[in-house]
Write an enzyme that holds these catalytic residues in place. Structure first.
Site, PDB file in Angstrom:
ATOM      1  N   ALA A 199       0.719  -0.868   0.168  1.00  0.00           N
ATOM      2  CA  ALA A 199      -0.734  -0.531   0.292  1.00  0.00           C
ATOM      3  C   ALA A 199       0.475   1.868   0.062  1.00  0.00           C
ATOM      4  O   ALA A 199       1.546   1.642   0.742  1.00  0.00           O
ATOM      5  CB  ALA A 199      -0.568   0.148   1.028  1.00  0.00           C
ATOM      6  N   ASN A 220       6.177  24.007  -2.357  1.00  0.00           N
ATOM      7  CA  ASN A 220       4.723  24.325  -2.302  1.00  0.00           C
ATOM      8  C   ASN A 220       4.212  23.531  -1.428  1.00  0.00           C
ATOM      9  O   ASN A 220       2.944  23.355  -0.993  1.00  0.00           O
ATOM     10  CB  ASN A 220       4.289  24.084  -3.319  1.00  0.00           C
ATOM     11  CG  ASN A 220       4.205  25.441  -4.312  1.00  0.00           C
ATOM     12  OD1 ASN A 220       4.773  26.654  -3.970  1.00  0.00           O
ATOM     13  ND2 ASN A 220       5.143  24.936  -6.216  1.00  0.00           N
ATOM     14  N   TYR A 265       7.379  11.235  -1.203  1.00  0.00           N
ATOM     15  CA  TYR A 265       7.541  10.317  -1.890  1.00  0.00           C
ATOM     16  C   TYR A 265       9.127   9.551  -1.665  1.00  0.00           C
ATOM     17  O   TYR A 265       8.613   8.544  -1.018  1.00  0.00           O
ATOM     18  CB  TYR A 265       6.691  10.334  -2.871  1.00  0.00           C
ATOM     19  CG  TYR A 265       6.857   8.748  -3.616  1.00  0.00           C
ATOM     20  CD1 TYR A 265       5.448   7.764  -3.122  1.00  0.00           C
ATOM     21  CD2 TYR A 265       7.622   8.266  -4.859  1.00  0.00           C
ATOM     22  CE1 TYR A 265       5.308   7.112  -4.265  1.00  0.00           C
ATOM     23  CE2 TYR A 265       7.132   7.218  -5.140  1.00  0.00           C
ATOM     24  CZ  TYR A 265       5.699   6.379  -4.583  1.00  0.00           C
ATOM     25  OH  TYR A 265       5.991   5.384  -5.264  1.00  0.00           O
TER      26      TYR A 265
HETATM   27  P1  NAI Z   1      -2.512   1.795  -6.180  1.00  0.00           P
HETATM   28  O1  NAI Z   1      -3.108   3.877  -5.868  1.00  0.00           O
HETATM   29  O2  NAI Z   1      -3.518   1.227  -7.853  1.00  0.00           O
HETATM   30  O3  NAI Z   1      -3.434   1.279  -4.919  1.00  0.00           O
HETATM   31  C1  NAI Z   1      -2.871   1.726  -3.918  1.00  0.00           C
HETATM   32  C2  NAI Z   1      -3.609   0.580  -3.000  1.00  0.00           C
HETATM   33  O4  NAI Z   1      -3.299   0.918  -1.830  1.00  0.00           O
HETATM   34  C3  NAI Z   1      -5.714   1.436  -3.114  1.00  0.00           C
HETATM   35  O5  NAI Z   1      -5.700   0.275  -3.799  1.00  0.00           O
HETATM   36  C4  NAI Z   1      -5.531   1.809  -2.157  1.00  0.00           C
HETATM   37  O6  NAI Z   1      -6.597   2.034  -1.826  1.00  0.00           O
HETATM   38  C5  NAI Z   1      -4.437   1.080  -1.035  1.00  0.00           C
HETATM   39  N1  NAI Z   1      -4.053   2.062   0.067  1.00  0.00           N
HETATM   40  C6  NAI Z   1      -3.523   3.936  -0.306  1.00  0.00           C
HETATM   41  N2  NAI Z   1      -3.911   3.736   1.603  1.00  0.00           N
HETATM   42  C7  NAI Z   1      -3.878   2.642   2.285  1.00  0.00           C
HETATM   43  C8  NAI Z   1      -3.779   2.220   3.704  1.00  0.00           C
HETATM   44  N3  NAI Z   1      -4.050   3.446   4.397  1.00  0.00           N
HETATM   45  N4  NAI Z   1      -4.359   1.490   4.045  1.00  0.00           N
HETATM   46  C9  NAI Z   1      -4.769  -0.015   2.962  1.00  0.00           C
HETATM   47  N5  NAI Z   1      -4.637   0.728   2.175  1.00  0.00           N
HETATM   48  C10 NAI Z   1      -4.532   1.690   1.356  1.00  0.00           C
HETATM   49  O7  NAI Z   1      -1.328   2.447  -6.574  1.00  0.00           O
HETATM   50  P2  NAI Z   1       0.240   0.940  -7.291  1.00  0.00           P
HETATM   51  O8  NAI Z   1       0.627   1.967  -8.896  1.00  0.00           O
HETATM   52  O9  NAI Z   1      -1.346  -0.200  -7.227  1.00  0.00           O
HETATM   53  O10 NAI Z   1       1.273   1.390  -6.691  1.00  0.00           O
HETATM   54  C11 NAI Z   1       1.359  -0.118  -5.663  1.00  0.00           C
HETATM   55  C12 NAI Z   1       3.321   0.210  -4.951  1.00  0.00           C
HETATM   56  O11 NAI Z   1       3.699   0.521  -5.663  1.00  0.00           O
HETATM   57  C13 NAI Z   1       2.474   1.543  -3.951  1.00  0.00           C
HETATM   58  O12 NAI Z   1       3.627   1.473  -2.869  1.00  0.00           O
HETATM   59  C14 NAI Z   1       3.594   3.037  -4.863  1.00  0.00           C
HETATM   60  O13 NAI Z   1       4.197   4.025  -4.178  1.00  0.00           O
HETATM   61  C15 NAI Z   1       4.253   1.982  -5.649  1.00  0.00           C
HETATM   62  N6  NAI Z   1       5.228   2.127  -6.968  1.00  0.00           N
HETATM   63  C16 NAI Z   1       4.606   2.292  -8.351  1.00  0.00           C
HETATM   64  C17 NAI Z   1       4.397   2.655  -9.279  1.00  0.00           C
HETATM   65  C18 NAI Z   1       3.653   2.822 -10.855  1.00  0.00           C
HETATM   66  O14 NAI Z   1       4.270   3.402 -11.568  1.00  0.00           O
HETATM   67  N7  NAI Z   1       2.925   2.908 -10.741  1.00  0.00           N
HETATM   68  C19 NAI Z   1       6.219   2.823  -9.712  1.00  0.00           C
HETATM   69  C20 NAI Z   1       6.768   2.825  -8.409  1.00  0.00           C
HETATM   70  C21 NAI Z   1       6.525   2.658  -6.791  1.00  0.00           C
END
Ligand code: NAI
Length: 458
Positions: free
Chosen positions: A300, A310, A364
């Site tokens: 997550a 900012n 971040y």
């Molecule tokens: P996303 O935004 O599609 O999914 C993240 C999920 O985490 C969501 O379902 C959200 O509801 C959940 N979440 C957020 N806060 C939460 C909380 N407090 N408690 C429980 N669940 C929570 O993001 P994505 O793209 O799938 O990213 C997943 C991971 O990969 C993250 O850690 C992100 O920083 C990392 N990441 C993603 C990249 C990309 O290109 N998409 C690149 C590098 C890292």
């Protein structure tokens, strides 16, 4: 937009441009205009061959013989010398006995002369020792030279081929179970989007694993942020590999979370990970339902981008709270539990932003670089009982998040790596599933980039 079905059963978007330049008119046009020609990458599916073609093992010492024997045990077609014009699936170069940079010439020129015979999506993997304090200068120079070789070769290879390396810590043999698990990961389609990277085998590891197709059989895993994106892919991949998965996400994502959990025959736990009792809630759920917890995946994460000039407290604090403070607190609860004590695995999702930095992402990047610090400092705490902790740092991954980036910026960002394309959520998931394997028991404190060798950062 067309889709591809991955082994995880996940429907992922294929990149239109990559499809266009993969054949016919599009291919000719891209060639004539000198445009990027990304290959369609070979991705893992259970039952598929490990590599497509014979594996050439280069190296003279006992280590190279031992590695060749392991490959034979895996029923691979092994060559100790290249046969002219024979197409190869991979080259493995074993360089664990280097004493001077002059000794790099013979094996590397042998690798070089076989490169033209590599099949599409082939692999080059080195096995060597990292330079360490206390090494004689010539030894350290030779060992460090491999870093430059692999990172450069990865940039030279074409058609979906990659170059990566396995590093053997002091006392770890080239054919040790942990080194061989890393070699197998690099050879297979599991590492499709991993390029120019190294995995370190810290200890010998263990051979105890229920085969290579369901390596996580009998294990219980928790994945945070599992309702969508990368987290959903991780949950599906761990389930495919045999684990029982507890999918965690915030209550507002409850419907999506339930759909993922049902699809993989796991359970859903609606939970905000910033709650102070989140770790205990996860333990209670896992122990109450399944009597054990073996694997924790901290996926997550959120972004709240702003230039530091900012930045406001709400943006800064929420990113730190979700991306790193919650992990620290949950890990404390897991480490304090005797039910999570033996052979446990923690795998965190970091980001290349935490390595190279990114404009507008001081908050971040602080959290993701923080994850890497946490991983390195936690490794010794888990090692006492055979546990490991590692992180995967994704680069540009095709998700809903990156789909929102304006077209021109997105197009540039996704091409800026050696494979000239964005990765898929399953690419991140495969790396995480690898770290969770029993065979990776000796692989700890690693930060593995899944970024196609992004040209930004190290
Ligand atoms: P996303 O935004 O599609 O999914 C993240 C999920 O985490 C969501 O379902 C959200 O509801 C959940 N979440 C957020 N806060 C939460 C909380 N407090 N408690 C429980 N669940 C929570 O993001 P994505 O793209 O799938 O990213 C997943 C991971 O990969 C993250 O850690 C992100 O920083 C990392 N990441 C993603 C990249 C990309 O290109 N998409 C690149 C590098 C890292």
């Amino acid at each position: 937009m067309s889709t591809q079905r991955t082994a995880a059963g996940l429907r992922e978007k294929a990149d239109k441009y990559t499809e266009f330049v993969s054949g016919g008119f599009g291919k000719d046009l891209a060639k004539r205009l000198g445009l990027p020609q990304p290959a369609i990458l070979r991705r893992y599916s259970p039952g598929a061959p490990l590599v497509e073609g014979p594996i050439l093992v280069v190296g003279k010492g006992a280590g190279s013989d031992a590695v060749a024997n392991v490959l034979l045990d895996w029923h691979q077609d092994v060559r100790r010398h290249a046969t002219p014009k024979e197409k190869l699936g991979a080259i493995v170069v074993v360089l664990d006995e280097l004493g001077h940079p002059g000794e790099l010439s013979e094996p590397m020129l042998a690798v070089g002369s076989a490169l033209r015979d590599l099949n599409k999506n082939a692999r080059v993997v080195s096995i060597s020792r990292p330079a360490a304090t206390g090494d004689a200068p010539a030894v350290a120079a030779a060992r460090n030279g491999i870093d430059g070789i692999i990172r450069s070769l990865a940039k030279e290879l074409r058609a979906g081929a990659t170059a990566n390396g396995v590093l053997l810590a002091n006392g770890v043999a080239p054919a040790s179970p942990s080194a061989m698990s890393a070699l197998r990961f690099f050879l297979s389609g599991r590492s499709a989007f991993v390029d120019g990277q190294f995995l370190t085998a810290s200890t010998e590891g263990t051979k105890e694993q229920a085969g290579w197709e369901k390596p996580l059989k009998g294990n219980v895993a928790v994945v945070t942020g599992a309702a969508r994106g990368i987290g959903a892919a991780i949950a599906r991949t761990l389930a495919r590999d045999g684990a029982t998965v507890i999918a965690v996400d915030v209550p507002s994502a409850g419907d999506h979370l339930a759909a993922v959990a049902n699809e993989i025959h796991g359970t859903a736990l609606q939970l905000d990970i910033t709650n102070t009792d989140a770790g205990q809630r996860i333990l209670d759920h896992a122990l109450g339902r399944f009597g054990r917890l073996d694997i924790v995946v901290h996926n997550a994460g959120i972004t709240r981008d702003k230039l530091l000039a900012n930045m406001d407290a709400a943006r800064w604090d929420s990113v730190i709270a979700v991306n790193i403070a919650a992990q620290l607190r949950m890990n404390e609860a897991f480490l304090a539990s005797k039910d999570f004590a033996k052979n446990s695995r923690i795998i965190s999702v970091a980001s290349t932003s935490g390595i190279a930095g990114n404009r507008g992402q001081t908050n971040y990047a602080a959290s993701k670089a923080g994850v890497m610090g946490l991983v390195r400092a936690t490794a010794p705490l888990l090692a006492e009982n055979g546990g490991t902790v590692n992180a995967v740092a994704p680069g540009f991954i095709e998700t809903d998040m990156t789909a929102k980036i304006p077209f021109a910026t997105r197009e540039v960002a996704r091409r800026l790596n050696s494979l000239q394309q964005g990765g898929k959520p399953s690419d991140v998931a495969e790396a995480i599933a690898y770290f969770a394997q029993p065979a990776a028991a000796g692989v700890t404190a690693n930060i593995l980039r899944v970024c196609g060798q992004n040209l930004v950062g190290q």
